[in-house]
Design a protein around this motif. Structure first.
Motif, PDB file in Angstrom:
ATOM      1  N   VAL A  44     -17.829  13.337 -17.356  1.00 30.54           N
ATOM      2  CA  VAL A  44     -17.633  11.925 -17.684  1.00 30.54           C
ATOM      3  C   VAL A  44     -18.967  11.214 -17.516  1.00 30.54           C
ATOM      4  CG1 VAL A  44     -16.428   9.794 -17.094  1.00 30.54           C
ATOM      5  CG2 VAL A  44     -15.228  11.994 -16.909  1.00 30.54           C
ATOM      6  N   GLU A  45     -19.470  10.633 -18.573  1.00 30.25           N
ATOM      7  CA  GLU A  45     -20.736   9.911 -18.487  1.00 30.25           C
ATOM      8  C   GLU A  45     -20.544   8.638 -17.658  1.00 30.25           C
ATOM      9  OE1 GLU A  45     -22.973   9.368 -22.051  1.00 30.25           O
ATOM     10  OE2 GLU A  45     -22.326  11.286 -22.918  1.00 30.25           O
ATOM     11  N   ASP A  46     -21.533   8.369 -16.786  1.00 33.25           N
ATOM     12  CA  ASP A  46     -21.390   7.238 -15.864  1.00 33.25           C
ATOM     13  C   ASP A  46     -22.569   6.279 -15.884  1.00 33.25           C
ATOM     14  OD1 ASP A  46     -23.387   8.661 -14.627  1.00 33.25           O
ATOM     15  OD2 ASP A  46     -22.235   9.152 -12.819  1.00 33.25           O
ATOM     16  N   GLY A  47     -23.435   6.388 -16.876  1.00 33.18           N
ATOM     17  CA  GLY A  47     -24.573   5.477 -16.956  1.00 33.18           C
ATOM     18  C   GLY A  47     -25.801   5.937 -16.208  1.00 33.18           C
ATOM     19  N   SER A  48     -25.736   7.099 -15.563  1.00 29.22           N
ATOM     20  CA  SER A  48     -26.910   7.618 -14.860  1.00 29.22           C
ATOM     21  C   SER A  48     -28.036   7.882 -15.855  1.00 29.22           C
ATOM     22  CB  SER A  48     -26.562   8.919 -14.132  1.00 29.22           C
ATOM     23  OG  SER A  48     -25.603   8.696 -13.129  1.00 29.22           O
ATOM     24  N   THR A  49     -29.269   7.721 -15.380  1.00 25.46           N
ATOM     25  CA  THR A  49     -30.434   7.907 -16.235  1.00 25.46           C
ATOM     26  C   THR A  49     -31.368   8.943 -15.607  1.00 25.46           C
ATOM     27  OG1 THR A  49     -31.588   6.077 -15.144  1.00 25.46           O
ATOM     28  CG2 THR A  49     -30.298   5.548 -17.111  1.00 25.46           C
ATOM     29  N   GLY A  50     -32.457   9.223 -16.305  1.00 27.52           N
ATOM     30  CA  GLY A  50     -33.426  10.198 -15.826  1.00 27.52           C
ATOM     31  C   GLY A  50     -33.214  11.578 -16.405  1.00 27.52           C
ATOM     32  N   PHE A  51     -32.251  11.707 -17.300  1.00 27.18           N
ATOM     33  CA  PHE A  51     -31.961  12.968 -17.970  1.00 27.18           C
ATOM     34  C   PHE A  51     -31.215  12.663 -19.258  1.00 27.18           C
ATOM     35  CE2 PHE A  51     -28.584  12.012 -14.977  1.00 27.18           C
ATOM     36  CZ  PHE A  51     -27.430  12.148 -15.738  1.00 27.18           C
ATOM     37  N   ASP A  52     -31.113  13.668 -20.106  1.00 29.35           N
ATOM     38  CA  ASP A  52     -30.443  13.533 -21.394  1.00 29.35           C
ATOM     39  C   ASP A  52     -28.973  13.945 -21.237  1.00 29.35           C
ATOM     40  OD1 ASP A  52     -29.616  13.534 -24.029  1.00 29.35           O
ATOM     41  OD2 ASP A  52     -31.204  14.863 -24.747  1.00 29.35           O
ATOM     42  N   TRP A  53     -28.067  13.038 -21.506  1.00 25.30           N
ATOM     43  CA  TRP A  53     -26.639  13.375 -21.394  1.00 25.30           C
ATOM     44  C   TRP A  53     -26.242  14.491 -22.355  1.00 25.30           C
ATOM     45  CZ3 TRP A  53     -23.209  12.725 -17.765  1.00 25.30           C
ATOM     46  CH2 TRP A  53     -23.382  11.701 -16.831  1.00 25.30           C
ATOM     47  N   ARG A  54     -26.968  14.620 -23.473  1.00 21.57           N
ATOM     48  CA  ARG A  54     -26.687  15.748 -24.373  1.00 21.57           C
ATOM     49  C   ARG A  54     -26.941  17.070 -23.663  1.00 21.57           C
ATOM     50  NH1 ARG A  54     -30.340  13.908 -29.344  1.00 21.57           N
ATOM     51  NH2 ARG A  54     -31.600  13.268 -27.536  1.00 21.57           N
ATOM     52  N   MET A  55     -27.943  17.091 -22.780  1.00 24.03           N
ATOM     53  CA  MET A  55     -28.209  18.289 -21.986  1.00 24.03           C
ATOM     54  C   MET A  55     -27.019  18.624 -21.090  1.00 24.03           C
ATOM     55  SD  MET A  55     -28.904  19.064 -18.591  1.00 24.03           S
ATOM     56  CE  MET A  55     -29.368  17.417 -18.044  1.00 24.03           C
ATOM     57  N   VAL A  56     -26.437  17.607 -20.476  1.00 25.56           N
ATOM     58  CA  VAL A  56     -25.286  17.833 -19.592  1.00 25.56           C
ATOM     59  C   VAL A  56     -24.140  18.451 -20.381  1.00 25.56           C
ATOM     60  CG1 VAL A  56     -23.594  16.744 -18.080  1.00 25.56           C
ATOM     61  CG2 VAL A  56     -25.973  15.960 -18.048  1.00 25.56           C
ATOM     62  N   HIS A  57     -23.813  17.871 -21.528  1.00 27.68           N
ATOM     63  CA  HIS A  57     -22.698  18.384 -22.327  1.00 27.68           C
ATOM     64  C   HIS A  57     -22.987  19.790 -22.863  1.00 27.68           C
ATOM     65  CE1 HIS A  57     -20.418  14.680 -22.156  1.00 27.68           C
ATOM     66  NE2 HIS A  57     -21.481  13.992 -22.529  1.00 27.68           N
ATOM     67  N   ASP A  58     -24.231  20.008 -23.298  1.00 20.88           N
ATOM     68  CA  ASP A  58     -24.585  21.305 -23.873  1.00 20.88           C
ATOM     69  C   ASP A  58     -24.553  22.397 -22.816  1.00 20.88           C
ATOM     70  OD1 ASP A  58     -25.342  23.202 -25.695  1.00 20.88           O
ATOM     71  OD2 ASP A  58     -27.348  22.415 -26.051  1.00 20.88           O
ATOM     72  N   THR A  59     -25.136  22.132 -21.648  1.00 25.12           N
ATOM     73  CA  THR A  59     -25.111  23.146 -20.594  1.00 25.12           C
ATOM     74  C   THR A  59     -23.700  23.339 -20.051  1.00 25.12           C
ATOM     75  OG1 THR A  59     -25.783  21.476 -18.953  1.00 25.12           O
ATOM     76  CG2 THR A  59     -27.529  22.846 -19.927  1.00 25.12           C
ATOM     77  N   GLU A  60     -22.911  22.280 -20.019  1.00 24.46           N
ATOM     78  CA  GLU A  60     -21.532  22.423 -19.538  1.00 24.46           C
ATOM     79  C   GLU A  60     -20.736  23.376 -20.417  1.00 24.46           C
ATOM     80  OE1 GLU A  60     -18.435  21.721 -16.789  1.00 24.46           O
ATOM     81  OE2 GLU A  60     -20.578  21.256 -16.716  1.00 24.46           O
ATOM     82  N   ARG A  61     -20.959  23.293 -21.723  1.00 26.15           N
ATOM     83  CA  ARG A  61     -20.270  24.238 -22.626  1.00 26.15           C
ATOM     84  C   ARG A  61     -20.658  25.674 -22.290  1.00 26.15           C
ATOM     85  NH1 ARG A  61     -21.119  19.998 -26.413  1.00 26.15           N
ATOM     86  NH2 ARG A  61     -23.156  20.795 -27.000  1.00 26.15           N
ATOM     87  N   GLN A  62     -21.917  25.873 -21.933  1.00 27.50           N
ATOM     88  CA  GLN A  62     -22.372  27.223 -21.591  1.00 27.50           C
ATOM     89  C   GLN A  62     -21.867  27.660 -20.221  1.00 27.50           C
ATOM     90  OE1 GLN A  62     -26.681  27.801 -23.053  1.00 27.50           O
ATOM     91  NE2 GLN A  62     -26.391  25.585 -23.098  1.00 27.50           N
ATOM     92  N   PHE A  63     -21.676  26.704 -19.304  1.00 29.80           N
ATOM     93  CA  PHE A  63     -21.048  27.033 -18.020  1.00 29.80           C
ATOM     94  C   PHE A  63     -19.608  27.498 -18.242  1.00 29.80           C
ATOM     95  CE2 PHE A  63     -23.562  23.771 -15.207  1.00 29.80           C
ATOM     96  CZ  PHE A  63     -24.750  24.373 -15.559  1.00 29.80           C
ATOM     97  N   LEU A  64     -18.906  26.775 -19.088  1.00 26.92           N
ATOM     98  CA  LEU A  64     -17.480  27.059 -19.307  1.00 26.92           C
ATOM     99  C   LEU A  64     -17.271  28.348 -20.075  1.00 26.92           C
ATOM    100  CD1 LEU A  64     -16.230  23.476 -20.255  1.00 26.92           C
ATOM    101  CD2 LEU A  64     -15.821  24.673 -18.105  1.00 26.92           C
ATOM    102  N   HIS A  65     -18.129  28.593 -21.063  1.00 30.37           N
ATOM    103  CA  HIS A  65     -17.950  29.748 -21.951  1.00 30.37           C
ATOM    104  C   HIS A  65     -19.278  30.498 -22.110  1.00 30.37           C
ATOM    105  CE1 HIS A  65     -14.060  28.031 -22.902  1.00 30.37           C
ATOM    106  NE2 HIS A  65     -14.656  26.894 -23.249  1.00 30.37           N
TER     107      HIS A  65
END
Length: 212
Positions: free
Chosen positions: A123-144
């Motif tokens: 869930v995106e929460d407005g945090s900065t200092g990184f690319d949220w696309r990175m979070v979603h992309d790596t999360e997909r790789q964590f899951l699968h």
């Protein structure tokens, strides 16, 4: 393009500190100085983090290749890698893909290459200092994760220390120790953020391993 911090004597053995997801090289503040007493320390911002580039694509093997390219750029033939969480995953991919570059490997509560169907959604929460696309992309790789990643751990030849945060950790780091030949497992029952929660135990384990 990776931004990085350097400390220590460039002629000393190289040690690369790889931060976890959504952090940056500042996650290692205080640790860089400690390790720089005996090492040439490099602490990069992974792609999608901090002041490094945000290319919009974040395959974990490519993130490992970024670090390999940085070592080549710095004329470093071999380095010890210390990686936390996502940084640990990047570190073992580097050891699998570029074994000639890796002297030793320290995996601090690293993400394992196993499906994780029970993880809560991002869930995106407005945090900065990184690319949220990175979070979603790596999360997909964590899951699968690619099944080849787990099999590839058996080919790691670098001496390896696996640090587990124990029962409070979201990851089963001990599974890495079972799959990496000759890996040493140390469990520190403080949860995922071992180096921040119990600095003394973390440094004792890592210094002991590097001094072997």
């Amino acid at each position: 393009m990776l931004t990085f911090r350097e400390e220590g004597d460039p002629a000393a053995p190289a040690l690369v500190l790889l931060h976890g997801r959504t952090a940056d090289h500042n996650d290692w503040n205080g640790f860089t100085q400690h390790f720089a007493a005996r090492h040439h320390v490099i602490a990069p911002d992974l792609r999608g983090h901090g002041a490094s580039g945000y290319p919009g694509e974040y395959p974990i093997p490519a993130m490992a290749d970024d670090i390999a390219a940085l070592l080549v750029q710095l004329d470093i033939e071999r380095a010890t890698l210390v990686g936390h969480s996502l940084g640990g995953m990047v570190a073992y991919h580097l050891a699998m893909r570029h074994p000639e570059l890796v002297e030793r490997l320290v995996l601090e509560d690293a993400v394992t290459p196993d499906p994780m169907p029970d993880r809560a959604p991002v869930v995106e929460d407005g945090s900065t200092g990184f690319d949220w696309r990175m979070v979603h992309d790596t999360e997909r790789q964590f899951l699968h994760p690619d099944p080849a990643w787990s099999a590839g751990l058996a080919g790691i030849s670098a001496p390896t220390l696996v640090l587990s945060g124990g029962s409070a950790s979201p990851f089963r780091a001990e599974l890495l120790a079972e799959r990496i030949p000759g890996a040493k497992l140390v469990t520190i029952e403080v949860g995922h953020l071992i180096h921040l929660t119990d600095r003394k135990a973390f440094l004792q384990a890592v210094d002991g391993f590097l001094g072997d």
